[in-house]
Enzyme design. Structure first.
Site, short mmCIF file in Angstrom:
data_model
loop_
_atom_site.label_atom_id
_atom_site.label_comp_id
_atom_site.label_asym_id
_atom_site.label_seq_id
_atom_site.Cartn_x
_atom_site.Cartn_y
_atom_site.Cartn_z
N ASP A 45 0.79 -1.23 0.00
CA ASP A 45 0.00 0.00 0.00
C ASP A 45 0.83 1.28 0.00
OD1 ASP A 45 0.91 0.15 2.66
OD2 ASP A 45 -0.89 -0.83 3.42
N ARG A 68 0.96 7.01 0.12
CA ARG A 68 0.27 6.01 0.96
C ARG A 68 -1.15 5.92 0.43
NH1 ARG A 68 -2.45 2.73 3.10
NH2 ARG A 68 -2.15 1.81 5.17
N ASP A 88 -5.54 -1.04 3.50
CA ASP A 88 -4.42 -1.48 4.33
C ASP A 88 -4.05 -2.90 3.95
OD1 ASP A 88 -2.54 -1.52 6.46
OD2 ASP A 88 -4.01 -2.50 7.78
N THR A 89 -2.79 -3.11 3.60
CA THR A 89 -2.31 -4.45 3.28
C THR A 89 -1.49 -4.99 4.44
OG1 THR A 89 -0.27 -3.63 2.23
CG2 THR A 89 -2.20 -3.91 0.81
N GLU A 145 1.61 -6.41 6.64
CA GLU A 145 2.98 -5.92 6.69
C GLU A 145 3.99 -6.92 6.12
OE1 GLU A 145 3.79 -2.98 7.55
OE2 GLU A 145 2.02 -2.23 8.60
N ARG A 148 3.79 11.13 4.21
CA ARG A 148 3.45 10.51 2.92
C ARG A 148 2.16 11.11 2.37
NH1 ARG A 148 3.90 4.33 4.97
NH2 ARG A 148 2.24 5.19 6.31
#
Length: 245
Positions: free
Chosen positions: A47, A61, A66-67, A69, A113
């Protein structure tokens, strides 16, 4: 006459304007479709990606997704993190032309970001991650909720098909990804390949874009942001160059 304090204030203000005001992104940088033309510079994870806008590097970002980690200092590599990262590398490879739709007022997160949506050939990449079951809808904060209803619809379809993160019961939640649930299901990070399976092999320094082989002089040096590769060819294709020693 201006006091010394006022003179110093004017000087500091002028310097700040020259350093920041001239490089800030504005509506005038957008094309006729309201997008910022950009070129992918390097991938960070599923992401997050660094692009070049107006010749300047800008870390993006992705908004509302949300992917899992792959490089988190505490969470480590989470299930389907490598798959999300690999998918991003496949679509958002260095040199690829993309378009950026910034969030409201060019908002940024606490890391500086730029919050945005990324389009490749007219298709929004944020949506593609959700379609593949490689991301969840998250970080829904006004005023950047423009596509949230569409995103939830796409996520619901991925859930029904039990794709990616939705193939593990109770893994993806509103509070984040629950690695213990994945472990209970028998899932092992890296079992399908990806970055996790290449740890201990080719080490890429994401800040310098230099890669190190195990026998290299600086292989064991302290590198803050690492991207792992199985082969030197993969590292070179990702835009890295080999360390001289």
């Amino acid at each position: 006459m201006l006091s010394n304090w006022m003179k110093n204030f004017v000087l500091i203000f002028s310097i700040t304007f020259l350093l920041t005001g001239c490089t800030a992104l504005t509506d005038s940088d957008q094309n006729k479709n309201g997008m910022l033309p950009a070129e992918v510079f390097k991938n960070i994870d599923g992401d997050t990606v660094t692009v070049k806008v107006r010749g300047k590097e800008e870390t993006i970002r992705l908004l509302l997704v949300d992917t899992p980690e792959t490089q988190h200092p505490r969470l480590g590599v989470q299930p389907f993190g490598p798959e999300a990262s690999d998918f991003a590398k496949e679509i958002l490879y260095p040199g690829r032309k993309v378009e950026i739709e910034p969030g409201i007022n060019y908002g940024r997160d606490k890391y500086g970001r730029l919050l945005a949506y990324i389009y490749v050939d007219g298709k929004m990449f944020n949506e593609r991650l959700l379609e593949e079951g490689l991301a969840r809808v998250a970080y829904v904060y006004p005023p950047n909720t423009k596509y949230v209803d569409v995103f939830y619809d796409i996520q619901d379809e991925a859930k029904k098909k039990e794709k990616g993160i939705w193939s593990i019961e109770n893994y993806s939640t509103d509070e984040g990804f629950q690695a213990d649930k994945a472990a209970q299901s028998g899932y092992k990070t890296g079992i399908e390949g990806g970055e996790a399976a290449c740890r201990g092999k080719i080490k890429g320094n994401m800040n310098s874009m230099i890669y190190h082989v195990p026998e290299g002089s600086y292989y064991n040096s302290d590198i803050k942001e690492i991207e792992w590769f199985c082969t030197e060819k993969e590292a070179k294709e990702a835009g890295y160059r080999k360390a001289k020693r």
